[in-house]
Design an enzyme around this catalytic site. Sequence first.
Site, short mmCIF file in Angstrom:
data_model
loop_
_atom_site.label_atom_id
_atom_site.label_comp_id
_atom_site.label_asym_id
_atom_site.label_seq_id
_atom_site.Cartn_x
_atom_site.Cartn_y
_atom_site.Cartn_z
N MET A 228 0.82 -1.21 0.00
CA MET A 228 0.00 0.00 0.00
C MET A 228 0.85 1.26 0.00
O MET A 228 0.47 2.28 -0.55
CB MET A 228 -0.96 0.01 1.19
CG MET A 228 -0.31 0.17 2.54
SD MET A 228 -1.52 0.02 3.90
CE MET A 228 -2.62 1.39 3.52
N LEU B 156 -6.05 6.44 -1.40
CA LEU B 156 -6.56 5.36 -0.56
C LEU B 156 -8.08 5.34 -0.56
O LEU B 156 -8.71 4.29 -0.79
CB LEU B 156 -6.02 5.52 0.86
CG LEU B 156 -6.30 4.40 1.86
CD1 LEU B 156 -5.13 4.24 2.82
CD2 LEU B 156 -7.57 4.68 2.67
N LEU C 270 -10.57 -1.46 -1.41
CA LEU C 270 -10.22 -1.39 0.01
C LEU C 270 -11.35 -0.81 0.85
O LEU C 270 -11.75 -1.37 1.87
CB LEU C 270 -8.95 -0.54 0.20
CG LEU C 270 -8.50 -0.34 1.64
CD1 LEU C 270 -8.07 -1.67 2.25
CD2 LEU C 270 -7.34 0.67 1.70
N SER D 51 6.50 8.19 6.47
CA SER D 51 6.54 6.73 6.63
C SER D 51 7.88 6.19 6.17
O SER D 51 8.40 6.60 5.12
CB SER D 51 5.43 6.09 5.80
OG SER D 51 5.57 4.68 5.79
N ARG E 53 0.52 1.20 -3.92
CA ARG E 53 -0.85 1.42 -4.40
C ARG E 53 -1.31 2.86 -4.20
O ARG E 53 -2.08 3.38 -5.00
CB ARG E 53 -1.80 0.44 -3.67
CG ARG E 53 -3.23 0.44 -4.19
CD ARG E 53 -3.31 -0.10 -5.60
NE ARG E 53 -4.71 -0.05 -6.07
CZ ARG E 53 -5.27 0.99 -6.64
NH1 ARG E 53 -4.59 2.11 -6.81
NH2 ARG E 53 -6.53 0.93 -7.05
N TYR E 54 -0.84 3.50 -3.11
CA TYR E 54 -1.38 4.82 -2.76
C TYR E 54 -0.32 5.91 -2.60
O TYR E 54 -0.67 7.06 -2.40
CB TYR E 54 -2.19 4.72 -1.45
CG TYR E 54 -3.15 3.56 -1.43
CD1 TYR E 54 -4.18 3.48 -2.37
CD2 TYR E 54 -3.03 2.54 -0.50
CE1 TYR E 54 -5.05 2.41 -2.39
CE2 TYR E 54 -3.91 1.47 -0.50
CZ TYR E 54 -4.91 1.40 -1.44
OH TYR E 54 -5.77 0.34 -1.45
N HIS F 31 -4.36 -5.51 10.28
CA HIS F 31 -5.25 -4.47 9.74
C HIS F 31 -6.64 -5.05 9.55
O HIS F 31 -6.80 -6.14 8.99
CB HIS F 31 -4.71 -3.95 8.41
CG HIS F 31 -5.21 -2.59 8.06
ND1 HIS F 31 -6.53 -2.33 7.81
CD2 HIS F 31 -4.56 -1.40 7.91
CE1 HIS F 31 -6.68 -1.05 7.52
NE2 HIS F 31 -5.50 -0.45 7.58
N ASP G 81 7.80 -1.36 9.35
CA ASP G 81 7.19 -0.30 10.14
C ASP G 81 6.56 0.76 9.24
O ASP G 81 7.13 1.14 8.21
CB ASP G 81 8.25 0.38 11.02
CG ASP G 81 8.43 -0.35 12.34
OD1 ASP G 81 7.44 -0.87 12.86
OD2 ASP G 81 9.57 -0.37 12.85
N GLU H 263 0.80 2.44 11.03
CA GLU H 263 0.01 1.53 11.86
C GLU H 263 0.81 0.95 13.01
O GLU H 263 0.25 0.60 14.05
CB GLU H 263 -0.57 0.39 11.01
CG GLU H 263 -1.77 0.79 10.17
CD GLU H 263 -1.40 1.40 8.83
OE1 GLU H 263 -2.31 1.63 8.01
OE2 GLU H 263 -0.21 1.66 8.60
N GLU I 112 0.00 4.05 15.65
CA GLU I 112 -1.17 3.41 16.26
C GLU I 112 -0.78 2.47 17.39
O GLU I 112 -1.35 2.53 18.49
CB GLU I 112 -1.96 2.67 15.18
CG GLU I 112 -3.38 2.35 15.58
CD GLU I 112 -4.20 1.82 14.42
OE1 GLU I 112 -5.31 1.33 14.67
OE2 GLU I 112 -3.74 1.90 13.25
#
Length: 363
Positions: free
Chosen positions: A14, A30, A36, A68, A102-103, A200, A277, A280, A284
């Site tokens: 992703m 997304l 999704l 990220s 993907r995003y 997830h 990593d 999330e 999170e």
Amino acid sequence: MWCHSPTAVVMLNMGGPSRVQETYDFLRNLFMDGDLIPLPFQRVLAPLIAKRRTPQIEKQYADIGGGSPILRYTDYQGTAMCALLDELHPETAPHKHYVAFRYANPLTQETARRMREDGVKRAVAFTQYPQYSCSTTGSSLNELFRRGRAGEMGEVEWSVIDRWGTHPGFIKAVAQNVEATLSKFEPSSRSDVVLLFSAHSLPMSVVNRGDPYVLEVSASVNAVMNRLGHSNPYRLVWQSQVGPSAWLGMQTGEAIKGLARLGKKQVILVPIAFTSDHIETLYELDIEYMKEGKELGMEIRRSESLNESPVFIRALADIVAQHLNDYSLRKIGPTSVQMGLRCPGCKSATCSQQKHWFSRGGR
């Protein structure tokens, strides 16, 4: 251009914004993905939802260091994997990894352009989601299919590694990190520590059409616990719910509160569907849930993600080498038997076309 056309290993995931400034584009992409997050009037609502959520998510990315790290880790894993592949399967060398997010950048469209520039003629679509879901691996394969069918990569012979959630090397790498985290607890109470495997979540609309994700994540958890000798009590829980619709539970945060109420105050959070990593895990799990646990008087630790684990990287190389070998010996076709089966409730024309296209090697 390469002197000899490389065998491409296209690592599908992703992705995530490498810089805070890329957050809106990531969120828009997304929420635009109906595989999704199915939404009514998706093209209208997705940009609006992304815009509303951007300030909050930008702050979260700032809190974990300004973006990220998933691209950095995927590149590291891919480079090391391909170096091993050149030794393990010299018949298809040189091998080169390509990241197709993907995003976030590099998006599949950009990866297609790079592959064409390199003159790639043989490619393996290698999902970096260990367990298959139509909303994750399926969505990435749909996008790869759209680009390939449009001729954006040129003439490429494709095969697919679509799931590997019980591969012994993957299970070993996860189990080793759990054992390392367990060793930080007092020996007298170590066997009472609860292992919370966190994956997830998915919208129930996806689960209820027959998606195999829940089964495959459960199989990964069972394999890890078998390797650990069932040394500790454990549960599988789900995180990252978005929006008001029904999602798969129990949610990780609610499970932490429930364990505290039951007097189970020592917990390890184990990311079982995330191999690198990203937000999330770093926000999170490490910030939100750790804070909740401390407020409840709990001792919570998190098992490290696989990131630069040499055991995990060797597993990636072994998975691809076995695939290339079996494919060259005609023991397997371009796609797995399981990939050929659509969800019983699937009504997506793209899914049907994608599976047919890959089953013929991208033709």
